[in-house]
Design a protein around this motif. Structure first.
Motif, mmCIF file in Angstrom:
data_model
loop_
_atom_site.group_PDB
_atom_site.id
_atom_site.type_symbol
_atom_site.label_atom_id
_atom_site.label_comp_id
_atom_site.label_asym_id
_atom_site.label_seq_id
_atom_site.Cartn_x
_atom_site.Cartn_y
_atom_site.Cartn_z
ATOM 1 N N GLU A 19 70.636 60.017 96.890
ATOM 2 C CA GLU A 19 69.600 59.014 98.142
ATOM 3 C C GLU A 19 68.795 60.838 98.547
ATOM 4 O O GLU A 19 70.254 60.881 99.862
ATOM 5 C CB GLU A 19 69.762 58.461 98.918
ATOM 6 C CG GLU A 19 68.582 57.420 99.343
ATOM 7 C CD GLU A 19 68.440 55.936 99.803
ATOM 8 O OE1 GLU A 19 67.661 55.526 99.665
ATOM 9 O OE2 GLU A 19 69.671 56.214 99.351
ATOM 10 N N CYS A 44 62.013 70.686 92.317
ATOM 11 C CA CYS A 44 62.778 70.384 91.700
ATOM 12 C C CYS A 44 63.192 71.639 90.663
ATOM 13 O O CYS A 44 64.171 71.921 90.884
ATOM 14 C CB CYS A 44 62.768 68.840 91.443
ATOM 15 S SG CYS A 44 64.635 68.346 90.851
ATOM 16 N N TYR A 72 59.601 67.369 101.701
ATOM 17 C CA TYR A 72 59.537 65.650 103.764
ATOM 18 C C TYR A 72 59.217 67.215 104.241
ATOM 19 O O TYR A 72 58.119 66.787 105.361
ATOM 20 C CB TYR A 72 61.160 65.244 103.901
ATOM 21 C CG TYR A 72 61.274 63.971 102.999
ATOM 22 C CD1 TYR A 72 60.574 63.092 102.309
ATOM 23 C CD2 TYR A 72 62.231 64.148 102.686
ATOM 24 C CE1 TYR A 72 60.553 62.252 101.345
ATOM 25 C CE2 TYR A 72 63.053 62.255 102.014
ATOM 26 C CZ TYR A 72 61.916 62.061 101.840
ATOM 27 O OH TYR A 72 62.686 60.562 100.877
ATOM 28 N N PHE A 78 56.639 67.602 93.089
ATOM 29 C CA PHE A 78 58.129 67.413 93.016
ATOM 30 C C PHE A 78 58.854 68.846 91.818
ATOM 31 O O PHE A 78 59.899 68.595 92.079
ATOM 32 C CB PHE A 78 57.860 66.232 93.098
ATOM 33 C CG PHE A 78 59.819 65.597 93.357
ATOM 34 C CD1 PHE A 78 60.658 65.481 93.743
ATOM 35 C CD2 PHE A 78 60.306 65.811 92.249
ATOM 36 C CE1 PHE A 78 61.531 65.495 93.535
ATOM 37 C CE2 PHE A 78 61.184 65.412 91.754
ATOM 38 C CZ PHE A 78 62.156 65.099 92.880
ATOM 39 N N ASP A 94 56.479 61.247 102.409
ATOM 40 C CA ASP A 94 57.190 61.027 100.575
ATOM 41 C C ASP A 94 56.048 61.383 99.377
ATOM 42 O O ASP A 94 55.411 60.244 99.552
ATOM 43 C CB ASP A 94 58.083 59.753 100.939
ATOM 44 C CG ASP A 94 58.501 59.443 99.510
ATOM 45 O OD1 ASP A 94 58.427 60.230 98.302
ATOM 46 O OD2 ASP A 94 59.070 58.170 99.350
ATOM 47 N N CYS A 95 56.772 61.672 98.373
ATOM 48 C CA CYS A 95 55.526 62.613 97.819
ATOM 49 C C CYS A 95 55.991 61.771 96.166
ATOM 50 O O CYS A 95 55.192 62.033 95.758
ATOM 51 C CB CYS A 95 55.292 64.120 96.871
ATOM 52 S SG CYS A 95 55.008 64.847 99.095
ATOM 53 N N HIS A 134 63.064 66.647 97.495
ATOM 54 C CA HIS A 134 62.863 65.718 98.219
ATOM 55 C C HIS A 134 62.516 66.261 99.693
ATOM 56 O O HIS A 134 61.703 66.057 100.296
ATOM 57 C CB HIS A 134 63.369 63.907 97.902
ATOM 58 C CG HIS A 134 63.115 63.164 96.972
ATOM 59 N ND1 HIS A 134 61.988 63.159 96.800
ATOM 60 C CD2 HIS A 134 63.746 62.573 96.070
ATOM 61 C CE1 HIS A 134 61.863 61.814 95.513
ATOM 62 N NE2 HIS A 134 62.607 62.150 94.888
ATOM 63 N N TYR A 138 67.142 64.923 108.473
ATOM 64 C CA TYR A 138 67.122 64.751 107.316
ATOM 65 C C TYR A 138 68.740 64.473 106.654
ATOM 66 O O TYR A 138 69.714 65.029 107.182
ATOM 67 C CB TYR A 138 66.817 65.271 106.470
ATOM 68 C CG TYR A 138 65.550 65.943 106.795
ATOM 69 C CD1 TYR A 138 64.023 65.373 106.298
ATOM 70 C CD2 TYR A 138 65.528 66.992 107.518
ATOM 71 C CE1 TYR A 138 62.787 66.067 106.371
ATOM 72 C CE2 TYR A 138 63.915 67.478 107.425
ATOM 73 C CZ TYR A 138 62.790 66.699 107.551
ATOM 74 O OH TYR A 138 61.655 67.052 107.830
ATOM 75 N N HIS A 165 57.516 61.747 92.456
ATOM 76 C CA HIS A 165 57.949 62.742 91.554
ATOM 77 C C HIS A 165 56.841 62.989 90.809
ATOM 78 O O HIS A 165 56.322 62.903 89.875
ATOM 79 C CB HIS A 165 58.834 61.662 90.707
ATOM 80 C CG HIS A 165 60.266 61.091 91.382
ATOM 81 N ND1 HIS A 165 59.790 59.581 91.154
ATOM 82 C CD2 HIS A 165 60.744 61.570 91.771
ATOM 83 C CE1 HIS A 165 61.416 59.676 91.788
ATOM 84 N NE2 HIS A 165 61.847 60.626 92.404
ATOM 85 N N HIS A 171 67.273 67.596 93.018
ATOM 86 C CA HIS A 171 66.898 66.777 93.355
ATOM 87 C C HIS A 171 66.908 66.314 94.230
ATOM 88 O O HIS A 171 65.515 65.812 95.292
ATOM 89 C CB HIS A 171 66.794 65.384 92.050
ATOM 90 C CG HIS A 171 66.087 63.944 92.284
ATOM 91 N ND1 HIS A 171 65.029 63.907 91.127
ATOM 92 C CD2 HIS A 171 66.064 63.305 93.103
ATOM 93 C CE1 HIS A 171 64.475 62.604 91.441
ATOM 94 N NE2 HIS A 171 65.089 61.944 92.567
ATOM 95 N N GLU A 172 67.769 65.432 95.079
ATOM 96 C CA GLU A 172 67.231 65.247 96.216
ATOM 97 C C GLU A 172 67.014 66.468 97.030
ATOM 98 O O GLU A 172 66.082 65.619 98.290
ATOM 99 C CB GLU A 172 69.013 64.783 96.919
ATOM 100 C CG GLU A 172 69.404 63.503 95.750
ATOM 101 C CD GLU A 172 68.463 61.846 95.620
ATOM 102 O OE1 GLU A 172 67.536 61.929 96.223
ATOM 103 O OE2 GLU A 172 68.364 61.339 94.681
#
Length: 143
Positions: free
Chosen positions: A54, A109, A92, A105, A98-99, A88, A63, A101, A84-85
Motif C-alpha cells: 500500500e 509504473c 502523489y 500511473f 490520488d490518480c 503511486h 509518505y 490506476h 506499483h506502490e
C-alpha cells in the motif's frame, strides 16, 4: 526488523533485499521524474489479510510504502508491488492527488520497472494466489 546488539535494529535478510530494491526504484524515479523519495518510509507492517502492499500519503506531507510481512519472500513484492506502490507515491508528489490506476500511473509504473497492465487493480493476496494457480495450470497449454 530484528533487534541487534545494544538494542540497535537491523533488517532481516528479505527486508534488506526489499529495501535495496526500493532504493533502486527510488533512484530511478528521481532520474526519470525528478522526485526525491529519500524521506519515504518503507515499512513491513501492513496488517491486511487481502493486501500485499500500500502507498500512503499522510496529511502532513509524508509518505509511506507499507508491505505485508506475510509476503516478504514472494517475488511479486520485488517485481510488481514495489514499482506499483512507488508509482503511486511519484504521482502523489507530482500531482498531490490520488490518480488511481489511470494511464499516467501505468506509464510511471512501467518506467519504474513494474507491470503496466491494461486493467491495473489492487491485487489482493487471494487474487494473486488464484492468478498464479491458473497460470501454472495453463503452462504448456497451446491456444
Amino acid at each position: 526488523m530484528v533487534a541487534g546488539p545494544l538494542g540497535a535494529c537491523r533488517m532481516a535478510p528479505m527486508e534488506n533485499t526489499i529495501q535495496n530494491a526500493f532504493d533502486r526504484i527510488a533512484a530511478r524515479a528521481q532520474v526519470r521524474f525528478g522526485v526525491d523519495l529519500s524521506e519515504v518510509a518503507l515499512t513491513f507492517d501492513l496488517d491486511s489479510p487481502d493486501r500485499i502492499g500500500e502507498a500512503i500519503q499522510y496529511e502532513d506531507g509524508t509518505y509511506e510504502v507499507a508491505i505485508n510481512r506475510n509476503y516478504l519472500d514472494n517475488p511479486v513484492v520485488l517485481d510488481e508491488v514495489l514499482p506499483h506502490e512507488v508509482a503511486h507515491i511519484v504521482l502523489y508528489m507530482l500531482t498531490d492527488e490520488d490518480c488511481g490506476h489511470n494511464d499516467r500511473f501505468m506509464r510511471i509504473c512501467q518506467a519504474l520497472g513494474g507491470v503496466a497492465k491494461a486493467e491495473c487493480r489492487a491485487l489482493t493476496s487471494a487474487q494473486y494466489r488464484l492468478e498464479r494457480e491458473i497460470d501454472s495450470l495453463l503452462e504448456g497449454v497451446e491456444d
